[in-house]
Design a protein around this motif. Structure first.
Motif, PDB file in Angstrom:
ATOM      1  N   LYS A   2      26.132  28.088  45.181  1.00  0.00           N
ATOM      2  CA  LYS A   2      26.627  29.401  45.586  1.00  0.00           C
ATOM      3  C   LYS A   2      27.859  29.259  46.478  1.00  0.00           C
ATOM      4  CE  LYS A   2      24.118  30.149  49.898  1.00  0.00           C
ATOM      5  NZ  LYS A   2      25.232  30.339  50.805  1.00  0.00           N
ATOM      6  N   GLN A   3      28.595  30.329  46.568  1.00  0.00           N
ATOM      7  CA  GLN A   3      29.743  30.389  47.469  1.00  0.00           C
ATOM      8  C   GLN A   3      29.244  30.269  48.910  1.00  0.00           C
ATOM      9  OE1 GLN A   3      32.964  30.612  46.563  1.00  0.00           O
ATOM     10  NE2 GLN A   3      33.716  30.659  48.654  1.00  0.00           N
ATOM     11  N   LEU A   4      29.907  29.470  49.716  1.00  0.00           N
ATOM     12  CA  LEU A   4      29.488  29.283  51.099  1.00  0.00           C
ATOM     13  C   LEU A   4      29.912  30.456  51.963  1.00  0.00           C
ATOM     14  CD1 LEU A   4      30.443  25.531  51.628  1.00  0.00           C
ATOM     15  CD2 LEU A   4      28.170  26.462  51.180  1.00  0.00           C
ATOM     16  N   ASP A   5      29.045  30.823  52.909  1.00  0.00           N
ATOM     17  CA  ASP A   5      29.395  31.830  53.905  1.00  0.00           C
ATOM     18  C   ASP A   5      30.323  31.201  54.938  1.00  0.00           C
ATOM     19  OD1 ASP A   5      27.794  33.864  52.792  1.00  0.00           O
ATOM     20  OD2 ASP A   5      26.015  33.113  53.847  1.00  0.00           O
ATOM     21  N   GLU A   6      31.009  32.038  55.692  1.00  0.00           N
ATOM     22  CA  GLU A   6      31.962  31.546  56.691  1.00  0.00           C
ATOM     23  C   GLU A   6      31.294  30.627  57.714  1.00  0.00           C
ATOM     24  OE1 GLU A   6      34.956  33.235  60.147  1.00  0.00           O
ATOM     25  OE2 GLU A   6      34.328  34.597  58.551  1.00  0.00           O
ATOM     26  N   ILE A  37      22.566  22.209  55.233  1.00  0.00           N
ATOM     27  CA  ILE A  37      22.406  23.651  54.990  1.00  0.00           C
ATOM     28  C   ILE A  37      21.964  23.986  53.570  1.00  0.00           C
ATOM     29  CG2 ILE A  37      24.038  24.299  56.797  1.00  0.00           C
ATOM     30  CD1 ILE A  37      26.082  24.848  54.514  1.00  0.00           C
ATOM     31  N   SER A  38      21.864  22.986  52.697  1.00  0.00           N
ATOM     32  CA  SER A  38      21.519  23.242  51.297  1.00  0.00           C
ATOM     33  C   SER A  38      20.022  23.136  51.057  1.00  0.00           C
ATOM     34  CB  SER A  38      22.250  22.257  50.386  1.00  0.00           C
ATOM     35  OG  SER A  38      23.630  22.436  50.499  1.00  0.00           O
ATOM     36  N   ASP A  39      19.484  24.100  50.343  1.00  0.00           N
ATOM     37  CA  ASP A  39      18.062  24.035  50.007  1.00  0.00           C
ATOM     38  C   ASP A  39      17.834  23.492  48.600  1.00  0.00           C
ATOM     39  OD1 ASP A  39      18.999  26.227  48.643  1.00  0.00           O
ATOM     40  OD2 ASP A  39      17.415  27.581  49.281  1.00  0.00           O
ATOM     41  N   ASP A  40      18.898  23.198  47.883  1.00  0.00           N
ATOM     42  CA  ASP A  40      18.803  22.640  46.536  1.00  0.00           C
ATOM     43  C   ASP A  40      19.261  21.189  46.537  1.00  0.00           C
ATOM     44  OD1 ASP A  40      18.074  25.095  45.390  1.00  0.00           O
ATOM     45  OD2 ASP A  40      20.170  25.689  45.156  1.00  0.00           O
ATOM     46  N   ILE A  47      28.963  18.740  44.935  1.00  0.00           N
ATOM     47  CA  ILE A  47      29.496  18.335  46.242  1.00  0.00           C
ATOM     48  C   ILE A  47      31.018  18.293  46.180  1.00  0.00           C
ATOM     49  CG2 ILE A  47      29.641  16.461  47.924  1.00  0.00           C
ATOM     50  CD1 ILE A  47      26.704  15.746  47.127  1.00  0.00           C
ATOM     51  N   ALA A  48      31.542  17.635  45.141  1.00  0.00           N
ATOM     52  CA  ALA A  48      32.999  17.524  44.990  1.00  0.00           C
ATOM     53  C   ALA A  48      33.657  18.895  44.884  1.00  0.00           C
ATOM     54  CB  ALA A  48      33.327  16.663  43.772  1.00  0.00           C
ATOM     55  N   GLU A  49      33.062  19.757  44.093  1.00  0.00           N
ATOM     56  CA  GLU A  49      33.624  21.090  43.887  1.00  0.00           C
ATOM     57  C   GLU A  49      33.553  21.923  45.165  1.00  0.00           C
ATOM     58  OE1 GLU A  49      32.346  25.042  41.450  1.00  0.00           O
ATOM     59  OE2 GLU A  49      32.266  23.142  40.346  1.00  0.00           O
ATOM     60  N   THR A  50      32.409  21.904  45.820  1.00  0.00           N
ATOM     61  CA  THR A  50      32.223  22.714  47.023  1.00  0.00           C
ATOM     62  C   THR A  50      33.160  22.274  48.138  1.00  0.00           C
ATOM     63  OG1 THR A  50      29.914  23.127  46.463  1.00  0.00           O
ATOM     64  CG2 THR A  50      30.542  23.469  48.760  1.00  0.00           C
ATOM     65  N   LEU A  51      33.280  20.964  48.323  1.00  0.00           N
ATOM     66  CA  LEU A  51      34.106  20.440  49.417  1.00  0.00           C
ATOM     67  C   LEU A  51      35.556  20.210  49.002  1.00  0.00           C
ATOM     68  CD1 LEU A  51      31.586  17.925  51.029  1.00  0.00           C
ATOM     69  CD2 LEU A  51      32.041  20.307  51.662  1.00  0.00           C
TER      70      LEU A  51
END
Length: 151
Positions: A2-6, A37-40, A47-51
């Motif tokens: 999911k998209q990360l919150d601020e 913070i990840s529950d999955d 990881i690469a995409e999110t960061l």
């Protein structure tokens, strides 16, 4: 993922900076923050995409986090890629790693102290240095025990 919150983005960045201040790569800290913070389960790709970092960077830094005991690699049947999650108690693992390195350093320090003349300036400084590491070691053991009890 999911998209990360601020607040999550801020936490990930703060964790990266904190670990960088401790001499580790900032990306390792960012991955650690993401795992916290990840529950999955998180794949290399997620990881690469999110960061917004390369898969190679993810690979290098997840291996580092695994060696510190603060990331766990998970394989899923039928899946070609590995996934990562936070271990059950990564915090005691961090301290256990420090305690192990400290025990090794104290052994090396004892060898040096045994060779130095006891009336020398160096011996006095080495003795104080050893006292510092002995205190850190004993307090680390207490902290490990406490963390295992409360977490």
């Amino acid at each position: 993922m999911k998209q990360l919150d601020e607040f999550e983005v801020e936490f990930i960045e703060y964790t990266g900076l904190a670990m960088q201040a401790d001499g580790l790569p900032k990306i390792a800290g960012r991955i650690f923050g993401l795992l916290i913070i990840s529950d999955d389960l998180l794949s290399f790709s997620s990881i690469a995409e999110t960061l917004q970092v390369s898969r190679g960077s993810v690979s290098t830094n997840t291996r580092l986090l695994e060696s510190l005991g603060i990331a766990r690699r998970v394989s899923l049947m039928g899946e070609r890629q590995d996934y990562f999650r936070l271990p059950d108690n990564p915090y005691s693992s961090l301290i256990e790693g420090f305690a192990g390195r400290t025990r090794n350093y104290l052994r090396a320090l004892d060898k040096t102290l045994n060779k130095a003349p006891e009336d020398s300036f160096a011996w006095k400084r080495l003795k104080n240095h050893k006292t510092f590491y002995e205190t850190a070691q004993s307090n680390s053991e207490l902290l490990i025990k406490e963390l295992k009890e409360i977490l």
